[in-house]
Design a protein around this motif. Structure first.
Motif, PDB file in Angstrom:
ATOM      1  N   TYR A  92       0.655  -1.088  -0.172  1.00 19.14           N
ATOM      2  CA  TYR A  92       0.076   0.360   0.102  1.00 19.14           C
ATOM      3  C   TYR A  92       0.855   1.338   0.164  1.00 19.14           C
ATOM      4  O   TYR A  92       0.659   2.081  -0.934  1.00 19.14           O
ATOM      5  N   PRO A  93       1.653   1.414   0.979  1.00 17.83           N
ATOM      6  CA  PRO A  93       2.593   2.740   0.913  1.00 17.83           C
ATOM      7  C   PRO A  93       3.505   2.824  -0.386  1.00 17.83           C
ATOM      8  O   PRO A  93       3.891   3.806  -0.767  1.00 17.83           O
ATOM      9  N   VAL A  94       3.941   1.584  -0.940  1.00 12.94           N
ATOM     10  CA  VAL A  94       4.750   1.831  -2.096  1.00 12.94           C
ATOM     11  C   VAL A  94       3.921   2.104  -3.339  1.00 12.94           C
ATOM     12  O   VAL A  94       4.545   2.946  -3.884  1.00 12.94           O
ATOM     13  N   ILE A  95       2.650   1.784  -3.308  1.00 13.28           N
ATOM     14  CA  ILE A  95       1.781   2.216  -4.365  1.00 13.28           C
ATOM     15  C   ILE A  95       1.533   3.650  -4.450  1.00 13.28           C
ATOM     16  O   ILE A  95       1.638   4.209  -5.402  1.00 13.28           O
ATOM     17  N   VAL A  96       1.205   3.974  -3.250  1.00 11.90           N
ATOM     18  CA  VAL A  96       0.654   5.496  -3.109  1.00 11.90           C
ATOM     19  C   VAL A  96       1.853   6.388  -3.404  1.00 11.90           C
ATOM     20  O   VAL A  96       1.930   7.258  -3.892  1.00 11.90           O
ATOM     21  N   PHE A  97       3.100   5.875  -2.836  1.00  7.81           N
ATOM     22  CA  PHE A  97       4.370   6.648  -3.241  1.00  7.81           C
ATOM     23  C   PHE A  97       4.615   6.683  -4.409  1.00  7.81           C
ATOM     24  O   PHE A  97       5.042   7.960  -4.936  1.00  7.81           O
ATOM     25  N   VAL A  98       4.533   5.692  -5.512  1.00 11.62           N
ATOM     26  CA  VAL A  98       4.663   5.936  -6.749  1.00 11.62           C
ATOM     27  C   VAL A  98       3.859   6.609  -7.294  1.00 11.62           C
ATOM     28  O   VAL A  98       4.028   7.490  -8.107  1.00 11.62           O
TER      29      VAL A  98
END
Length: 327
Positions: A92-98
Motif C-alpha cells: 500500500y505505501p509503495v503504491i501510493v508513493f509511486v
C-alpha cells in the motif's frame, strides 16, 4: 482409503498449472512402481523444499505419514498467510508513493512549464519557492534527466543486486532491515514466527534437533537469522543447550530464549515452540493491522504535502501581484 498415488493423480487432474501437473503425475507413476514418496520428491529439488522432504522422510520412518502431511499443509498455509500479511503491509505505501512521484513529475513536466511562460511575460520578481520549482521543472524536462534518470536507476539496481548476491552484502542489508523503524520489528517477528513454527513441526515429527535447525536455517530468507542459527548449531553439536546457543548472537528476542529454555528443562520443546509461533503470528497480525491504519493518513498527508507545495509555489506570484495591486 484412497491410495497415495491415486490421490496424486486426482490432484493433478484438477490443476491449472500444466508443468506442476506433469510433475505430480510423474511422482504418482514412481509411487506405483514401488518407490517411496520422499525419494520421488527428491527428484524435483526446485519444486519441493528440503524441509518438506525431511518431514516426509520422518513420517515414513515413523509410520505417521498422514499426520506429517497434515502438519506440512498447516505449516505451508500459515507461512503463506504471514507472507501475505507482510506484502499487504508493504504494498500500500509503495503504491501510493509511486503515485505521488508520478503526479509530481506530471505537474513538473506538463503544468509548471506553462506557468513559467506566463511568469516570463509578467517579468515580475518570483518568490524563492516558485523559482525553485521552475528550476526543478527545467531539470526534470531536460534531456540529461530523461536519459540519465533511467540509466542511474538501472546502474543502482545492477550494483545493488551484485552487492546483495555476496554473503557479506546480503548480511549487511538483512541486518539493516531489522533497524528500519516500524517495519524492522515486524520483519523480526515474522522471522520468529516462521522459525518457531518450522522447528516445532520438525521436532514434533521426530526429526533430530540439529537436523531441524539446519533445515530452519535453509528455510530462512534473512542472512542474519541464518548465521545465528548456524552458529547455534555449532554450539549444540558441542553439547550446549539450544537456549544458550541461540542467545550468544543477541539477535533473537529474550522471550524466545526464555521459552526455549523452559521447553528444554521440561522436555516439551516442541510444545513451547508451537506456543511461540502462535504468539508471534498474533503479534504479526496486530502489528500489520496497526501499521496499515497508521500509514493511511500518513501517506495521504505526504501526498497532499508534495502536490500542495507545487500548487502553492505556482500561485504565490499571483497572490503577490494581487496584494501589490490592492496596495
Amino acid at each position: 482409503g484412497v491410495s497415495l498415488a491415486q490421490g496424486l493423480v486426482l490432484i493433478g487432474e484438477n490443476m491449472t498449472n500444466k508443468k506442476f501437473c506433469v510433475c505430480i503425475n510423474a511422482i504418482a507413476a514412481r509411487l506405483n512402481a514401488g518407490e517411496e514418496l520422499s525419494f520421488c520428491l527428491k527428484q524435483y529439488p526446485k519444486v519441493f523444499a528440503p524441509i518438506t522432504i525431511g518431514l516426509i522422510e520422518a513420517g515414513e520412518a515413523g509410520g505417521i505419514l498422514d499426520q506429517v502431511l497434515e502438519r506440512i499443509a498447516l505449516l505451508m498455509e500459515e507461512q503463506a498467510k504471514i507472507k501475505g500479511q507482510i506484502i499487504g503491509a508493504l504494498v500500500y505505501p509503495v503504491i501510493v508513493f509511486v503515485m505521488a512521484i508520478s503526479v509530481s513529475l506530471g505537474l513538473l513536466i506538463f503544468i509548471v512549464p506553462r506557468f513559467k511562460a506566463m511568469f516570463d511575460d509578467m517579468g515580475a520578481d518570483l518568490p524563492g519557492l516558485t523559482s525553485f520549482m521552475l528550476t526543478l521543472s527545467n531539470f526534470v524536462t531536460s534531456p540529461g534527466f530523461l536519459i540519465g534518470a533511467p540509466v542511474a536507476i538501472f546502474i543502482f539496481i545492477f550494483l545493488f543486486r551484485g552487492f546483495y548476491s555476496t554473503k557479506q552484502g546480503r548480511l549487511a542489508v538483512d541486518t539493516s532491515i531489522f533497524k528500519v523503524p516500524l517495519f524492522g520489528d515486524l520483519i523480526l517477528r515474522t522471522e520468529m514466527a516462521s522459525m518457531c513454527d518450522t522447528l516445532s513441526t520438525l521436532v514434533s515429527s521426530g526429526i533430530p534437533l540439529v537436523e531441524g535447525l539446519e533445515r530452519c536455517a535453509k528455510a530462512s530468507s534473512n542472512q542474519l537469522i541464518r548465521n545465528t542459527i548456524d552458529y547455534g548449531i555449532r554450539l549444540v553439536k558441542e553439547g550446549q543447550e539450544l537456549n544458550y546457543a541461540l542467545n550468544q548472537s543477541l539477535v533473537f528476542p529474550r522471550l524466545v530464549i526464555s521459552m526455549i529454555k523452559i521447553g528444554e528443562e521440561t522436555g516439551q520443546l516442541g510444545f513451547m515452540l508451537e506456543k511461540l509461533s502462535i504468539f508471534y503470528k498474533r503479534e504479526v497480525e496486530s502489528t500489520v493491522s496497526a501499521l496499515t491504519k497508521a500509514m493511511e493518513p500518513a501517506v495521504i498527508f505526504v501526498v497532499a504535502a508534495i502536490v500542495g507545495t507545487i500548487v502553492i509555489a505556482l500561485y504565490l506570484p499571483m497572490f503577490k501581484m494581487i496584494s501589490a495591486m490592492g496596495g
